[in-house]
Design a protein around this motif. Structure first.
Motif, PDB file in Angstrom:
ATOM      1  N   GLU A 163       2.321  10.557  -5.243  1.00  0.00           N
ATOM      2  CA  GLU A 163       2.627   9.875  -6.580  1.00  0.00           C
ATOM      3  C   GLU A 163       2.454  10.060  -7.419  1.00  0.00           C
ATOM      4  O   GLU A 163       2.799  11.737  -7.714  1.00  0.00           O
ATOM      5  N   VAL A 164       3.716   9.524  -8.450  1.00  0.00           N
ATOM      6  CA  VAL A 164       3.984   9.919  -9.447  1.00  0.00           C
ATOM      7  C   VAL A 164       3.688   9.190 -10.643  1.00  0.00           C
ATOM      8  O   VAL A 164       2.818   8.116 -10.987  1.00  0.00           O
ATOM      9  N   ALA A 169       7.298   5.800 -12.345  1.00  0.00           N
ATOM     10  CA  ALA A 169       7.853   5.018 -11.168  1.00  0.00           C
ATOM     11  C   ALA A 169       8.905   4.700 -10.832  1.00  0.00           C
ATOM     12  O   ALA A 169       9.420   4.192 -10.125  1.00  0.00           O
ATOM     13  N   SER A 170       9.509   3.878 -11.783  1.00  0.00           N
ATOM     14  CA  SER A 170      10.794   2.675 -11.582  1.00  0.00           C
ATOM     15  C   SER A 170      11.936   3.494 -11.819  1.00  0.00           C
ATOM     16  O   SER A 170      12.883   3.799 -11.425  1.00  0.00           O
ATOM     17  N   LEU A 174       9.144   3.301  -4.698  1.00  0.00           N
ATOM     18  CA  LEU A 174       7.936   2.960  -4.241  1.00  0.00           C
ATOM     19  C   LEU A 174       6.941   2.187  -3.023  1.00  0.00           C
ATOM     20  O   LEU A 174       8.286   1.496  -2.626  1.00  0.00           O
ATOM     21  N   MET A 175       6.104   3.035  -2.506  1.00  0.00           N
ATOM     22  CA  MET A 175       6.006   2.762  -1.132  1.00  0.00           C
ATOM     23  C   MET A 175       4.606   1.736  -1.377  1.00  0.00           C
ATOM     24  O   MET A 175       3.645   1.889  -2.148  1.00  0.00           O
ATOM     25  N   ASP A 176       4.809   0.405  -0.650  1.00  0.00           N
ATOM     26  CA  ASP A 176       3.821  -0.394  -0.810  1.00  0.00           C
ATOM     27  C   ASP A 176       2.717  -0.367   0.745  1.00  0.00           C
ATOM     28  O   ASP A 176       3.385  -0.242   1.995  1.00  0.00           O
ATOM     29  N   SER A 201       3.458   0.319  -6.026  1.00  0.00           N
ATOM     30  CA  SER A 201       2.203   0.592  -6.191  1.00  0.00           C
ATOM     31  C   SER A 201       3.049   2.613  -6.856  1.00  0.00           C
ATOM     32  O   SER A 201       4.021   2.515  -7.559  1.00  0.00           O
ATOM     33  N   ASN A 202       2.404   3.131  -7.392  1.00  0.00           N
ATOM     34  CA  ASN A 202       3.237   4.784  -8.034  1.00  0.00           C
ATOM     35  C   ASN A 202       3.222   5.374  -6.788  1.00  0.00           C
ATOM     36  O   ASN A 202       3.186   7.021  -7.391  1.00  0.00           O
TER      37      ASN A 202
END
Ligand code: G1P
Length: 301
Positions: A163-164, A169-170, A174-176, A201-202
């Motif tokens: 988690e970030v 995040a950008s 990133l994971m869905d 997500s983050n």
């Protein structure tokens, strides 16, 4: 053990512009935390996870890396004469056996996916690991080892996950996440550096991957993604779309982003404090610095 991972790719072709002028004449992967180059942390981690073949994707100006992994007979002789056996042992750990290491040039800087693809002939039809040496991960069990164990069980693609803060995040892939079972996250999508507000997500991909040979085939498509580059994230996302198994893995350990100056400094402090021979003197100094900072802040209010 089934699903054994024996080969690892280390993409080290980047120019390291964020660390200029230090990186004007030395590769950024040789920059050191305390006294060990970033690349050596990644190699040690890979070795601990059972990797036997080390593939470097390099570029012009990275010759110092090849010398670093070579034998150093004169230096070894000098250390033996001076009876500095501990140092000799450390030095030997940096020497790669002939045939254990291979260097491939990435001719054009076309992105991480392209760098990985450059190693396709050496990977062949085997699963492989990818380690980004900028991400240094400290912890009891080496991160890649945690992941090879998960790969032995699942046989699916595994990507280190963390988690970030949403504001950062950008900067990541990133994971869905579809579902979670312990540290293993089943993914239903992945996006490279989405614009803020559109992140699934983050939960970010961190620079450790275990990938199946199909990912190389996906990279053959040479799809252009974020930043106009061929992204590894896109090849992994394509695998999810094909119905392939892709997991995020919430590793235990602390990750330092040594691709940024602040991250590099934090890692230097953490690794310095972790060293028995430095802890007391360095720790006392940090206490003094913190006390002085506090004093300045108190005066300012
Ligand atoms: C790369 C990957 C990104 C990942 C990151 C982890 O980005 O493309 O998906 O989240 O490493 O450090 P880079 O940091 O090279 O821009």
């Amino acid at each position: 053990m089934k699903n054994k991972v024996l080969k690892a790719i280390f993409p080290v072709a980047g120019l390291g512009t964020r660390f200029l002028p230090a990186t004007k004449s030395i590769p950024k992967e040789i920059l050191s935390l305390v006294d060990k180059p970033l690349i050596q942390y990644a190699i040690d981690e890979a070795r601990d996870a059972g990797i036997k073949e080390f593939i470097f994707v390099t570029s012009r100006g990275k010759g110092a890396l090849e010398d670093y992994f070579d034998g150093a007979p004169q230096l070894e002789l000098a250390l033996r004469r001076q009876n500095k056996m501990e140092l000799l042992k450390i030095l030997r750990k940096t020497t790669m056996e002939s045939g254990e290491i291979a260097y491939i040039r990435q001719r054009d800087p076309k992105g991480l996916g392209h760098a990985v693809w450059c190693a396709r002939r050496l990977i062949g039809n085997e699963p492989f690991a990818v380690l980004l040496p900028d991400d240094v991960i400290a912890g009891d069990a080496p991160c890649l080892q945690q992941m090879t164990e998960a790969f032995a069980e699942t046989g699916g693609n595994i990507i280190a996950a963390m988690e970030v803060p949403p504001a950062q995040a950008s900067s990541y892939g990133l994971m869905d996440v579809a579902s979670a079972k312990g540290p293993l996250l089943t993914l239903k999508g992945m996006v490279e550096k989405p614009e803020s507000g559109s992140a699934p997500s983050n939960i970010a991909a961190i620079g450790r991957y275990i990938l199946t040979p199909q990912i190389m085939k996906n990279l053959n498509q040479k799809m252009i993604g974020a930043g106009g580059e061929i992204q590894l994230t896109d090849a992994i996302a394509a695998e999810i779309s094909r119905g392939g198994a892709v997991y995020g893995y919430k590793f235990s350990g602390t990750r330092y982003d040594c691709g940024s100056k602040a991250g590099f400094l934090k890692a230097t402090v953490a690794f310095g404090l972790a060293r028995e021979d430095l802890r007391d003197e360095f720790g006392a100094f940090l206490d003094e610095v913190a006390a002085e900072r506090q004093k300045q802040q108190d005066i300012a209010v």
